[in-house]
Motif scaffolding. Structure first.
Motif, PDB file in Angstrom:
ATOM      1  N   VAL A  66      29.321  11.624 -12.910  1.00 16.31           N
ATOM      2  CA  VAL A  66      30.069   9.841 -14.242  1.00 16.31           C
ATOM      3  C   VAL A  66      29.479  10.578 -15.674  1.00 16.31           C
ATOM      4  CG1 VAL A  66      29.413   7.128 -15.172  1.00 16.31           C
ATOM      5  CG2 VAL A  66      28.944   7.855 -12.337  1.00 16.31           C
ATOM      6  N   LYS A  67      30.594   9.957 -16.493  1.00 16.34           N
ATOM      7  CA  LYS A  67      30.597  10.852 -17.744  1.00 16.34           C
ATOM      8  C   LYS A  67      29.934  10.048 -18.753  1.00 16.34           C
ATOM      9  CE  LYS A  67      31.194  13.940 -20.594  1.00 16.34           C
ATOM     10  NZ  LYS A  67      29.727  15.452 -20.772  1.00 16.34           N
ATOM     11  N   ALA A  68      28.837  10.246 -19.056  1.00 12.36           N
ATOM     12  CA  ALA A  68      28.198   8.961 -20.088  1.00 12.36           C
ATOM     13  C   ALA A  68      27.183   9.550 -21.068  1.00 12.36           C
ATOM     14  CB  ALA A  68      27.461   8.108 -19.763  1.00 12.36           C
ATOM     15  N   PHE A  69      26.866   8.927 -22.403  1.00 10.20           N
ATOM     16  CA  PHE A  69      25.453   8.791 -23.368  1.00 10.20           C
ATOM     17  C   PHE A  69      26.208  10.074 -23.587  1.00 10.20           C
ATOM     18  CE2 PHE A  69      23.624   6.415 -20.018  1.00 10.20           C
ATOM     19  CZ  PHE A  69      23.066   5.260 -21.387  1.00 10.20           C
ATOM     20  N   ASN A  70      27.091  10.734 -23.787  1.00 10.60           N
ATOM     21  CA  ASN A  70      27.256  12.361 -24.938  1.00 10.60           C
ATOM     22  C   ASN A  70      28.155  12.125 -26.238  1.00 10.60           C
ATOM     23  OD1 ASN A  70      29.790  10.972 -23.491  1.00 10.60           O
ATOM     24  ND2 ASN A  70      30.824  13.066 -25.045  1.00 10.60           N
TER      25      ASN A  70
ATOM     26  N   MET B  32      35.398   3.382 -19.394  1.00 13.44           N
ATOM     27  CA  MET B  32      36.511   4.732 -20.441  1.00 13.44           C
ATOM     28  C   MET B  32      37.941   4.639 -19.180  1.00 13.44           C
ATOM     29  SD  MET B  32      36.703   4.989 -23.636  1.00 13.44           S
ATOM     30  CE  MET B  32      37.672   6.490 -24.344  1.00 13.44           C
ATOM     31  N   GLY B  33      37.578   4.458 -18.239  1.00 15.82           N
ATOM     32  CA  GLY B  33      38.849   5.116 -16.565  1.00 15.82           C
ATOM     33  C   GLY B  33      38.251   5.930 -15.374  1.00 15.82           C
ATOM     34  N   SER B  34      38.981   6.109 -15.748  1.00 18.09           N
ATOM     35  CA  SER B  34      38.489   7.758 -14.266  1.00 18.09           C
ATOM     36  C   SER B  34      38.109   8.933 -15.161  1.00 18.09           C
ATOM     37  CB  SER B  34      39.665   7.903 -13.756  1.00 18.09           C
ATOM     38  OG  SER B  34      40.555   8.466 -14.530  1.00 18.09           O
ATOM     39  N   LEU B  35      37.380   9.961 -13.987  1.00 16.83           N
ATOM     40  CA  LEU B  35      36.908  10.865 -14.731  1.00 16.83           C
ATOM     41  C   LEU B  35      38.089  12.071 -15.365  1.00 16.83           C
ATOM     42  CD1 LEU B  35      33.840  11.464 -14.448  1.00 16.83           C
ATOM     43  CD2 LEU B  35      34.719  13.094 -12.768  1.00 16.83           C
ATOM     44  N   ALA B  36      39.104  11.646 -15.484  1.00 13.36           N
ATOM     45  CA  ALA B  36      40.739  11.836 -16.663  1.00 13.36           C
ATOM     46  C   ALA B  36      39.957  12.122 -17.530  1.00 13.36           C
ATOM     47  CB  ALA B  36      41.713  11.967 -15.792  1.00 13.36           C
ATOM     48  N   SER B  37      39.880  10.916 -17.997  1.00  7.05           N
ATOM     49  CA  SER B  37      39.258  10.706 -19.327  1.00  7.05           C
ATOM     50  C   SER B  37      38.134  11.659 -20.711  1.00  7.05           C
ATOM     51  CB  SER B  37      39.485   9.448 -19.762  1.00  7.05           C
ATOM     52  OG  SER B  37      40.401   8.913 -19.159  1.00  7.05           O
ATOM     53  N   ALA B  38      37.400  11.484 -19.206  1.00  2.33           N
ATOM     54  CA  ALA B  38      36.465  12.820 -19.329  1.00  2.33           C
ATOM     55  C   ALA B  38      36.745  13.711 -20.675  1.00  2.33           C
ATOM     56  CB  ALA B  38      35.413  13.379 -19.085  1.00  2.33           C
ATOM     57  N   ARG B  39      37.534  14.423 -20.910  1.00  2.00           N
ATOM     58  CA  ARG B  39      37.890  15.094 -21.908  1.00  2.00           C
ATOM     59  C   ARG B  39      38.085  14.854 -23.263  1.00  2.00           C
ATOM     60  NH1 ARG B  39      39.810  20.250 -22.708  1.00  2.00           N
ATOM     61  NH2 ARG B  39      41.023  20.649 -24.658  1.00  2.00           N
ATOM     62  N   GLU B  40      38.583  13.180 -23.220  1.00  2.00           N
ATOM     63  CA  GLU B  40      38.889  12.440 -24.881  1.00  2.00           C
ATOM     64  C   GLU B  40      37.378  12.330 -25.367  1.00  2.00           C
ATOM     65  OE1 GLU B  40      40.861   8.227 -26.038  1.00  2.00           O
ATOM     66  OE2 GLU B  40      41.429   9.035 -24.312  1.00  2.00           O
ATOM     67  N   VAL B  41      36.857  11.922 -23.778  1.00  2.00           N
ATOM     68  CA  VAL B  41      35.043  11.548 -23.728  1.00  2.00           C
ATOM     69  C   VAL B  41      34.399  12.692 -24.511  1.00  2.00           C
ATOM     70  CG1 VAL B  41      32.584   9.880 -23.287  1.00  2.00           C
ATOM     71  CG2 VAL B  41      35.074   9.526 -22.808  1.00  2.00           C
ATOM     72  N   GLU B  42      33.958  13.137 -23.959  1.00  2.00           N
ATOM     73  CA  GLU B  42      33.684  14.585 -24.630  1.00  2.00           C
ATOM     74  C   GLU B  42      34.188  15.534 -26.084  1.00  2.00           C
ATOM     75  OE1 GLU B  42      33.954  17.798 -21.836  1.00  2.00           O
ATOM     76  OE2 GLU B  42      32.892  16.756 -20.998  1.00  2.00           O
ATOM     77  N   ALA B  43      35.884  14.870 -26.859  1.00  2.00           N
ATOM     78  CA  ALA B  43      36.266  15.133 -27.951  1.00  2.00           C
ATOM     79  C   ALA B  43      35.721  14.476 -28.787  1.00  2.00           C
ATOM     80  CB  ALA B  43      37.262  15.135 -27.573  1.00  2.00           C
ATOM     81  N   MET B  44      35.073  13.006 -27.868  1.00  2.00           N
ATOM     82  CA  MET B  44      34.507  12.397 -29.788  1.00  2.00           C
ATOM     83  C   MET B  44      33.109  12.914 -30.455  1.00  2.00           C
ATOM     84  SD  MET B  44      34.719   8.386 -27.686  1.00  2.00           S
ATOM     85  CE  MET B  44      36.159   7.607 -26.847  1.00  2.00           C
ATOM     86  N   PRO B  45      32.288  13.721 -29.910  1.00  2.00           N
ATOM     87  CA  PRO B  45      31.584  13.728 -31.054  1.00  2.00           C
ATOM     88  C   PRO B  45      32.025  14.909 -31.996  1.00  2.00           C
ATOM     89  CG  PRO B  45      30.646  12.974 -28.680  1.00  2.00           C
ATOM     90  CD  PRO B  45      32.205  13.568 -28.325  1.00  2.00           C
TER      91      PRO B  45
END
Length: 484
Positions: free
Chosen positions: A139-143, A188-201
């Protein structure tokens, strides 16, 4: 950092101690860095039982809250079902020896790549972690949450926590955990969205790029214009060296021009949007992309306008402190003695300066109120009508005050031939163009023939459509409160 910044007893957003969900009694953390320590502090304060896995527990135990159990990584991953992986991507492979113990666990990836790593790798850190541990649920979270926010509490930082995973149950577990810690989870949906989530910071003020470039362009233009008029022209035509004015005087003349034009550009897109709606006879057609982007950047332009206006006020206070100003005062005094003038008083200039300064202070005060209400902590405490009144009505009042301030500054200088240096008009005449268009257009839209039609359009009426109605009596109040 020998001790946590706050007590282990943290409170939730409503003032009460956050309670841990019953289904997640124990949480594990792999890592002993700054973020891991802050995360442990927050989890303990939220009522969770925390076990921390470290390669050297004896050295790092004193850095964590006493309620957190710091042990070896092999022992830390045994009982918790949810384990935070608080380490960099290059250290993920060191956990491969724990694959059997981690099987079936929920791994929460909190890492962030650097800008270069984000561009170099085609998969996100979370997806890479999932490929190393296929028997686990990642799970991608809290980054997007900083270590300081974790310790100081979500009310002092961003409350939103984007969360994504391919497993709905695991995602729901982390969502509940984030809520128990006082944050607002965002699916944010599936783990495929993790790249977008990691780009936020990695984004550095994305909404400020265009307004900042606009403000910089205006500053360069007006600074160059004032340099030609106030420094270059006296040097070439009169032989006077006024290059000493570049650091303070020319900057102080430029800053209000930038602030004034930026403020008018905040309200100009609203005028353009209203004109388009009147022309089209409907509100159901999209605005052009350039107008949409312009409308979205109004807040940033307004804050930059306030920033330039505040700098102008500070520079104005510094003007009498300059050595050149003191010399000019002495020279004027000597000239007055030589001409045998005992009393120098020009009533018109005295009144002009008094009114000019008073209007400037009022305009800056109004801009300050607009800037304060733009802060999320303040704007969230206002209802829509209050926020609209401050940002729209008071903002327009600020524009009018700024216009009056500029007019009293210029007075009759626009009609004096000596003010046109190199045939260039005074700077203040250029700044009046856009604000006057906005004020005149706003006044035009107040006429009944336009205001009633615009109000009907914003309530759903269409010129050539099936939706037609007559405005009810008392529509003036509706026009003021309706911003559909």
């Amino acid at each position: 950092m020998d001790k946590p910044l706050i007590s282990r007893h943290l409170v939730d957003s409503d003032g009460s101690l956050a309670e841990a969900p019953r289904e997640v009694p124990k949480v594990g953390i792999l890592g002993s860095g700054d973020f891991a320590r802050s995360l442990a502090t927050r989890l303990v304060g939220s009522g969770f039982s925390v076990v921390v896995g470290s390669r050297n527990p004896k050295r790092t135990a004193g850095l964590f809250p006493s309620a957190a159990h710091v042990t070896l990584q092999e022992e830390a991953v045994g009982s918790p079902e949810v384990i935070f992986v608080a380490m960099f991507r290059e250290h993920y492979s060191t956990l491969c020896g724990l694959s059997d113990q981690l099987a079936g666990k929920i791994l929460v990836d909190v890492s962030n790549p650097t800008q270069q790593e984000h561009l170099r790798h085609h998969e996100s850190n979370a997806e890479y972690l999932a490929s190393l541990f296929p028997t686990c649920t990642v799970v991608k979270a809290f980054n997007v949450i900083s270590a300081w926010t974790l310790q100081a509490g979500p009310r002092d930082g961003n409350r939103q926590v984007p969360i994504c995973s391919d497993q709905p149950e695991a995602k729901r577990t982390v969502l509940e955990l984030a809520q128990a810690m006082g944050f607002t989870p965002m699916d944010m949906g599936s783990l495929a969205s993790a790249r977008e989530v990691e780009a936020m910071p990695l984004r550095l003020l994305p909404g400020w790029k265009v307004p900042a470039l606009l403000a910089l362009g205006l500053f360069v233009f007006f600074y160059t214009y004032n340099f030609i008029r106030d420094v270059l022209q006296p040097y070439l035509q009169e032989g006077k060296n006024k290059f000493y004015q570049l650091p303070v005087s020319v900057v102080n003349t430029t800053l209000p021009c930038v602030a004034y034009v930026l403020l008018s550009l905040v309200y100009l897109p609203g005028v353009v949007a209203a004109a388009l709606q009147l022309h089209r006879g409907t509100k159901y057609r999209r605005f052009p992309d350039w107008l949409d982007h312009w409308l979205q950047h109004r807040k940033q332009m307004g804050l930059l306008s306030f920033f330039c206006a505040a700098l102008h006020a500070l520079y104005s206070f510094c003007l009498p402190l300059r050595r050149s100003h003191r010399y000019e005062l002495v020279n004027q005094a000597v000239k007055q003695v030589l001409t045998n003038k005992s009393h120098l008083w020009i009533e018109k200039e005295v009144w002009r300066m008094e009114i000019y300064l008073s209007l400037g202070v009022l305009a800056l005060g109004t801009l300050s109120l607009l800037a304060v209400t733009s802060l999320p902590s303040i704007s969230n405490s206002l209802n829509w009508r209050e926020f609209s009144f401050v940002q729209s009505t008071l903002g327009f009042v600020g524009l009018v005050l700024s216009t009056l301030h500029t007019l009293t500054y210029g007075w009759t200088r626009a009609f004096e031939e000596s003010r046109y240096k190199f045939y260039l008009p005074p700077t203040f005449t250029l700044t009046l163009l856009v604000p006057c268009v906005v004020i005149l257009a706003k006044g035009l839209f107040l006429l009944p023939c336009f205001s009633r039609r615009l109000s009907k359009i914003r309530r759903g009426w269409e010129k050539d459509g099936a939706v037609k109605f007559t405005l009810p009596v008392g529509c003036a109040l509706a026009q003021k409160t309706s911003h559909v």
